[in-house]
Design a protein around this motif. Sequence first.
Motif, PDB file in Angstrom:
ATOM      1  N   PHE A 150      46.124  45.357  40.983  1.00 18.16           N
ATOM      2  CA  PHE A 150      46.044  45.417  39.519  1.00 18.16           C
ATOM      3  C   PHE A 150      44.786  44.737  39.006  1.00 18.16           C
ATOM      4  CE2 PHE A 150      47.100  43.173  35.487  1.00 18.16           C
ATOM      5  CZ  PHE A 150      47.010  44.276  34.668  1.00 18.16           C
ATOM      6  N   CYS A 151      44.499  43.506  39.437  1.00 17.34           N
ATOM      7  CA  CYS A 151      43.293  42.824  38.985  1.00 17.34           C
ATOM      8  C   CYS A 151      42.948  41.697  39.936  1.00 17.34           C
ATOM      9  CB  CYS A 151      43.444  42.300  37.540  1.00 17.34           C
ATOM     10  SG  CYS A 151      44.558  40.912  37.369  1.00 17.34           S
ATOM     11  N   VAL A 152      41.683  41.259  39.850  1.00 18.66           N
ATOM     12  CA  VAL A 152      41.187  40.116  40.611  1.00 18.66           C
ATOM     13  C   VAL A 152      40.447  39.212  39.633  1.00 18.66           C
ATOM     14  CG1 VAL A 152      39.693  39.316  42.477  1.00 18.66           C
ATOM     15  CG2 VAL A 152      40.960  41.468  42.730  1.00 18.66           C
ATOM     16  N   ILE A 153      40.790  37.891  39.653  1.00 13.01           N
ATOM     17  CA  ILE A 153      40.130  36.911  38.798  1.00 13.01           C
ATOM     18  C   ILE A 153      39.374  35.937  39.689  1.00 13.01           C
ATOM     19  CG2 ILE A 153      40.482  35.043  37.119  1.00 13.01           C
ATOM     20  CD1 ILE A 153      42.913  36.501  36.093  1.00 13.01           C
ATOM     21  N   GLU A 154      38.083  35.766  39.415  1.00 10.29           N
ATOM     22  CA  GLU A 154      37.250  34.860  40.201  1.00 10.29           C
ATOM     23  C   GLU A 154      37.059  33.550  39.439  1.00 10.29           C
ATOM     24  OE1 GLU A 154      33.400  35.829  42.614  1.00 10.29           O
ATOM     25  OE2 GLU A 154      32.795  35.165  40.602  1.00 10.29           O
ATOM     26  N   SER A 155      37.286  32.431  40.146  1.00  7.52           N
ATOM     27  CA  SER A 155      37.166  31.104  39.559  1.00  7.52           C
ATOM     28  C   SER A 155      36.183  30.295  40.401  1.00  7.52           C
ATOM     29  CB  SER A 155      38.527  30.409  39.506  1.00  7.52           C
ATOM     30  OG  SER A 155      38.446  29.139  38.923  1.00  7.52           O
ATOM     31  N   VAL A 156      35.137  29.754  39.756  1.00  7.43           N
ATOM     32  CA  VAL A 156      34.062  29.071  40.460  1.00  7.43           C
ATOM     33  C   VAL A 156      34.052  27.594  40.083  1.00  7.43           C
ATOM     34  CG1 VAL A 156      31.573  28.954  40.853  1.00  7.43           C
ATOM     35  CG2 VAL A 156      32.684  31.183  40.505  1.00  7.43           C
ATOM     36  N   PHE A 157      34.049  26.722  41.105  1.00  4.10           N
ATOM     37  CA  PHE A 157      33.939  25.271  40.906  1.00  4.10           C
ATOM     38  C   PHE A 157      32.588  24.818  41.462  1.00  4.10           C
ATOM     39  CE2 PHE A 157      38.453  26.014  40.803  1.00  4.10           C
ATOM     40  CZ  PHE A 157      38.965  25.069  39.923  1.00  4.10           C
ATOM     41  N   GLU A 158      31.880  24.049  40.673  1.00  4.90           N
ATOM     42  CA  GLU A 158      30.619  23.482  41.135  1.00  4.90           C
ATOM     43  C   GLU A 158      30.768  22.009  41.524  1.00  4.90           C
ATOM     44  OE1 GLU A 158      27.770  24.117  38.117  1.00  4.90           O
ATOM     45  OE2 GLU A 158      27.612  26.303  38.477  1.00  4.90           O
ATOM     46  N   GLY A 159      31.837  21.373  41.115  1.00  5.80           N
ATOM     47  CA  GLY A 159      32.129  19.974  41.448  1.00  5.80           C
ATOM     48  C   GLY A 159      33.606  19.715  41.266  1.00  5.80           C
ATOM     49  N   GLU A 160      33.973  18.448  41.145  1.00  7.50           N
ATOM     50  CA  GLU A 160      35.385  18.117  40.942  1.00  7.50           C
ATOM     51  C   GLU A 160      35.865  18.674  39.608  1.00  7.50           C
ATOM     52  OE1 GLU A 160      36.441  14.051  43.296  1.00  7.50           O
ATOM     53  OE2 GLU A 160      35.535  13.805  41.327  1.00  7.50           O
ATOM     54  N   GLY A 161      37.090  19.112  39.585  1.00  5.66           N
ATOM     55  CA  GLY A 161      37.665  19.658  38.372  1.00  5.66           C
ATOM     56  C   GLY A 161      38.996  20.326  38.650  1.00  5.66           C
ATOM     57  N   SER A 162      39.560  20.899  37.607  1.00  2.48           N
ATOM     58  CA  SER A 162      40.850  21.579  37.739  1.00  2.48           C
ATOM     59  C   SER A 162      40.852  22.818  36.864  1.00  2.48           C
ATOM     60  CB  SER A 162      42.012  20.655  37.342  1.00  2.48           C
ATOM     61  OG  SER A 162      41.931  20.318  35.958  1.00  2.48           O
ATOM     62  N   PHE A 174      55.725  39.754  35.131  1.00  2.00           N
ATOM     63  CA  PHE A 174      54.655  40.424  35.861  1.00  2.00           C
ATOM     64  C   PHE A 174      55.082  41.863  36.172  1.00  2.00           C
ATOM     65  CE2 PHE A 174      52.337  41.193  39.923  1.00  2.00           C
ATOM     66  CZ  PHE A 174      51.044  41.037  39.444  1.00  2.00           C
ATOM     67  N   PRO A 175      54.142  42.822  36.104  1.00  2.00           N
ATOM     68  CA  PRO A 175      54.525  44.220  36.347  1.00  2.00           C
ATOM     69  C   PRO A 175      55.209  44.416  37.702  1.00  2.00           C
ATOM     70  CG  PRO A 175      52.298  44.104  35.452  1.00  2.00           C
ATOM     71  CD  PRO A 175      52.717  42.691  35.754  1.00  2.00           C
ATOM     72  N   GLU A 176      56.131  45.351  37.744  1.00  2.27           N
ATOM     73  CA  GLU A 176      56.928  45.589  38.945  1.00  2.27           C
ATOM     74  C   GLU A 176      56.067  46.100  40.100  1.00  2.27           C
ATOM     75  OE1 GLU A 176      60.955  48.128  40.217  1.00  2.27           O
ATOM     76  OE2 GLU A 176      59.951  48.473  38.292  1.00  2.27           O
ATOM     77  N   ASP A 177      56.310  45.515  41.273  1.00  6.22           N
ATOM     78  CA  ASP A 177      55.684  45.948  42.535  1.00  6.22           C
ATOM     79  C   ASP A 177      54.169  46.016  42.423  1.00  6.22           C
ATOM     80  OD1 ASP A 177      55.647  46.647  45.177  1.00  6.22           O
ATOM     81  OD2 ASP A 177      55.891  48.803  44.790  1.00  6.22           O
ATOM     82  N   GLU A 178      53.571  45.026  41.764  1.00  7.88           N
ATOM     83  CA  GLU A 178      52.119  44.984  41.632  1.00  7.88           C
ATOM     84  C   GLU A 178      51.571  43.785  42.401  1.00  7.88           C
ATOM     85  OE1 GLU A 178      49.810  46.915  40.445  1.00  7.88           O
ATOM     86  OE2 GLU A 178      51.157  48.469  39.689  1.00  7.88           O
ATOM     87  N   LEU A 179      50.265  43.803  42.604  1.00  3.25           N
ATOM     88  CA  LEU A 179      49.566  42.761  43.351  1.00  3.25           C
ATOM     89  C   LEU A 179      48.405  42.242  42.514  1.00  3.25           C
ATOM     90  CD1 LEU A 179      49.127  41.215  46.049  1.00  3.25           C
ATOM     91  CD2 LEU A 179      47.667  43.132  46.783  1.00  3.25           C
ATOM     92  N   MET A 180      48.307  40.921  42.408  1.00  4.57           N
ATOM     93  CA  MET A 180      47.260  40.273  41.625  1.00  4.57           C
ATOM     94  C   MET A 180      46.653  39.167  42.483  1.00  4.57           C
ATOM     95  SD  MET A 180      47.600  38.473  37.888  1.00  4.57           S
ATOM     96  CE  MET A 180      46.188  37.739  37.058  1.00  4.57           C
ATOM     97  N   ARG A 210      56.410  36.997  46.713  1.00  2.00           N
ATOM     98  CA  ARG A 210      55.808  35.949  47.538  1.00  2.00           C
ATOM     99  C   ARG A 210      54.390  35.690  47.043  1.00  2.00           C
ATOM    100  NH1 ARG A 210      55.633  40.833  50.088  1.00  2.00           N
ATOM    101  NH2 ARG A 210      53.626  41.489  51.009  1.00  2.00           N
ATOM    102  N   VAL A 211      53.809  34.620  47.584  1.00  2.00           N
ATOM    103  CA  VAL A 211      52.388  34.342  47.396  1.00  2.00           C
ATOM    104  C   VAL A 211      51.745  34.288  48.778  1.00  2.00           C
ATOM    105  CG1 VAL A 211      52.559  33.158  45.176  1.00  2.00           C
ATOM    106  CG2 VAL A 211      52.886  31.863  47.277  1.00  2.00           C
ATOM    107  N   GLU A 212      50.500  34.794  48.862  1.00  2.00           N
ATOM    108  CA  GLU A 212      49.768  34.828  50.118  1.00  2.00           C
ATOM    109  C   GLU A 212      48.431  34.131  49.952  1.00  2.00           C
ATOM    110  OE1 GLU A 212      49.360  38.894  51.195  1.00  2.00           O
ATOM    111  OE2 GLU A 212      51.499  39.202  51.600  1.00  2.00           O
ATOM    112  N   GLN A 244      52.479  38.774  44.879  1.00  2.00           N
ATOM    113  CA  GLN A 244      53.026  40.096  45.190  1.00  2.00           C
ATOM    114  C   GLN A 244      54.402  40.237  44.575  1.00  2.00           C
ATOM    115  OE1 GLN A 244      51.839  43.010  47.214  1.00  2.00           O
ATOM    116  NE2 GLN A 244      53.528  43.666  45.891  1.00  2.00           N
ATOM    117  N   GLY A 245      54.579  41.307  43.753  1.00  2.00           N
ATOM    118  CA  GLY A 245      55.881  41.599  43.172  1.00  2.00           C
ATOM    119  C   GLY A 245      56.729  42.453  44.088  1.00  2.00           C
ATOM    120  N   CYS A 246      57.883  42.924  43.586  1.00  2.00           N
ATOM    121  CA  CYS A 246      58.807  43.722  44.386  1.00  2.00           C
ATOM    122  C   CYS A 246      59.372  44.851  43.532  1.00  2.00           C
ATOM    123  CB  CYS A 246      59.946  42.840  44.911  1.00  2.00           C
ATOM    124  SG  CYS A 246      61.024  42.186  43.601  1.00  2.00           S
TER     125      CYS A 246
END
Length: 764
Positions: A150-162, A174-180, A210-212, A244-246
């Motif tokens: 469904f989508c991919v989100i990119e998160s970039v850290f350059e130093g300490e943070g959250s 979350f949409p049924e049987d989808e992968l994010m 589940r989460v992978e 991962q949904g079901c």
Amino acid sequence: MARPACRVAAVLLGVLLLGAQLQPREADCKSGPCPLGDLPLQPPPSTLPALNRTFTWDVKAHKRVGLELRFSTSRLRQVGSEESCLHGATHSVSSEIDGASVDIGTFCDNGTVSRIKVQEGVKVALRLPWFLYRNVSGVSITNGSSIKRFCVIESVFEGEGSATLMSANYPEGFPEDELMTWQFIIPAHLRASVSFLDFSMSNCEKKEERVEYYIPGSATNPEVFKLGDKQPGNMAGNFNLSLQGCDQDAQNPGLLRLQFQVLVQHPHKESNRTYVVDLSKERTLFITIEPQAPRVSRKFVPGCFVCLESRTCSTNVTLTPGSLHKLSFLCDDLTRLWVVAEKTLDCTESRFCYKRSHSLLVPEEVLQLPLQLHDFSWKLLVPKDRMSLALVPAQKLQQHTQERPCNTSFSYLVSGSRPSQDLYLGAFCPGGSIEQIQVKHNACVTLRTYSPSFQQEVGTQGLTVSFLPYFKEESIFTVTPDVKSKVYLRSPNWDRGLPPLSSVSWNISVPPGQVACLTFLREKSGVVCQTGRAFMILQDQQHHSEEIFSLEDEVLPKPRFHRHSFWVNISNCSPASGKQLDLHFWVMLSPQTTDLTVILIAVVGGGALLLGVLGLVVCCVRKKKRKAHKGPAVGVYNGNINTQMPMQAKKFPKGRKDSDAHVYAVIEDTMVYGHLLQDSGSSLHQPEVDTYRPFQGPCFPPTPPSVRSKTPTKKLASEEPAPSFLPEFDNETYTFSHPSNGGVDLRNTDTPLLHAHEPEEPAG
């Protein structure tokens, strides 16, 4: 005729609801490539009024075409779908699945999100507040190959943070049987840990939610976790996380959602050290490591994680009995974590645990951890109405009160369990006068520490619990005061009041040669009874005399002195709401002394009185003889005349039963010697006045004329009713004193003091 590769239109709609809502800028990329590049702001913001403005771009694409959004002006920070960025631009990104719109997220500036990849089209809305003028959108769109999810989100850290991120449609499902998927770019010298802040699961018919994790260098990629598992931590380098949904139940689909946090920080020395906690031989010991109260700070605060086997990390970890655990810590400051432990001691069979004892000591498995111990609790369970408990400390305890608070590095919190209400007995620390605490039912003893110095004072802690035959009082305290030191004591459940129809006793020992001063800190107990009666019994353990006081109407006794060990027993009624029974008193020992001045005055005064009486008798005899000589002489011979010297009682021929010599008028000492004992600190009764004056000065023992107590008492005949049946009057003080039959074992709790004189409600 061939369709154009890309069709774009923009129309100004006008001003709606104090904001400029612009018609979506549409692009159809289904027929081929659609290189839009930077998204322009049309019309230019300078031509619009100073109102909140919203620009929208809607790009259509085929299911197999992936579109990529890049944010060049500033990386974004995800917020809740209903939130807005008060001081900057707000980005809303959504997509479609089979024609249905799905919200990917709402984002503000100054975050870690740099790119979002979607499939089957994307819709972007940019909201600019009225005070923010921007010439460019800062968003660009390019197309690429299929991302097969469904989508991919990119998160970039350059130093300490959250960063806090959420699944699509959060907080909805979350949409049924989808992968994010989320991709995290982490510098190699830093470590990342994942914590789930909120999640829920749907009802699956097929597959499993589940989460992978894909972690470079891991031999088990992908690493699969359930949403309820402890998530990985202490990860070096880049990694991916996928949700991962079901296939959901059509009748009851449930709700799959996830909110989590990624914390990136420097590794610490403790992350390379492993601690082994062996609970394989334990059956009831649970150890929990958790964070202390967080410190409020606007700056980035590194997280504190506990890692099992160096990979599964969490801010909270519970070590279960029967296993061996290997721990490491990913934390810059271990004082931000502490340990809470609990152990159960259960006496299921009376014959096996009768008179057996157990030491309540913090085990070495807890002390060897580089963390502060906050609480260690022992749950002590006994068969109902068959066994009771006795707690004996290694050092005598002091009860924590406002007048004398505990200032040690640890204390014991002791509570009992009643069928209808828990009974908090109080907080106790070493260095006092309490030798033993007996509890009627199940009990909980919690050792609580207050400073890291507990590690140096750990040798002073220690309680021994013994199982005793069942007794009827809620608790019994054995107290041996120290000389010249006040012992402050207060009734259990101090803040809420003693439970209804319960009783508590204090067994207070007075060493030979000492006198104990008992003083109550308040004028009245404060209780108002709805049913029954509340009273207090003071019993001398040597002479077995008792004094009974009503706690509902009477003023509490003024300071009094005890030369022998004594009991203080209080019994509660069913109190009215807000009028609970609270008793607070102190006991102080001082050496017994003899006031020679008082004795000399008493002897001289008694001698003078005796001489005066003898002189009066002589005068009366002489006067009588003179009167007898004035009358006519009578020649009658009296053969029974006494010719012996007076004061020699053994020469009287008349026996004791035939004379009145054994009959005495009762003269109270206060009537004869009261004016002489005013300054001696005597405990003899003084005339009562209407004004209550609490005891303020130092407590010194009395000096009565003789060793035997002169306190007025009233003996109860066997045919008289019990004290609770006597008629009562307003503000009337009633005091009874009567000896017990036979000897009494001062340490015996099988027959409580209260039930030897249990009050009954008057009939009718």
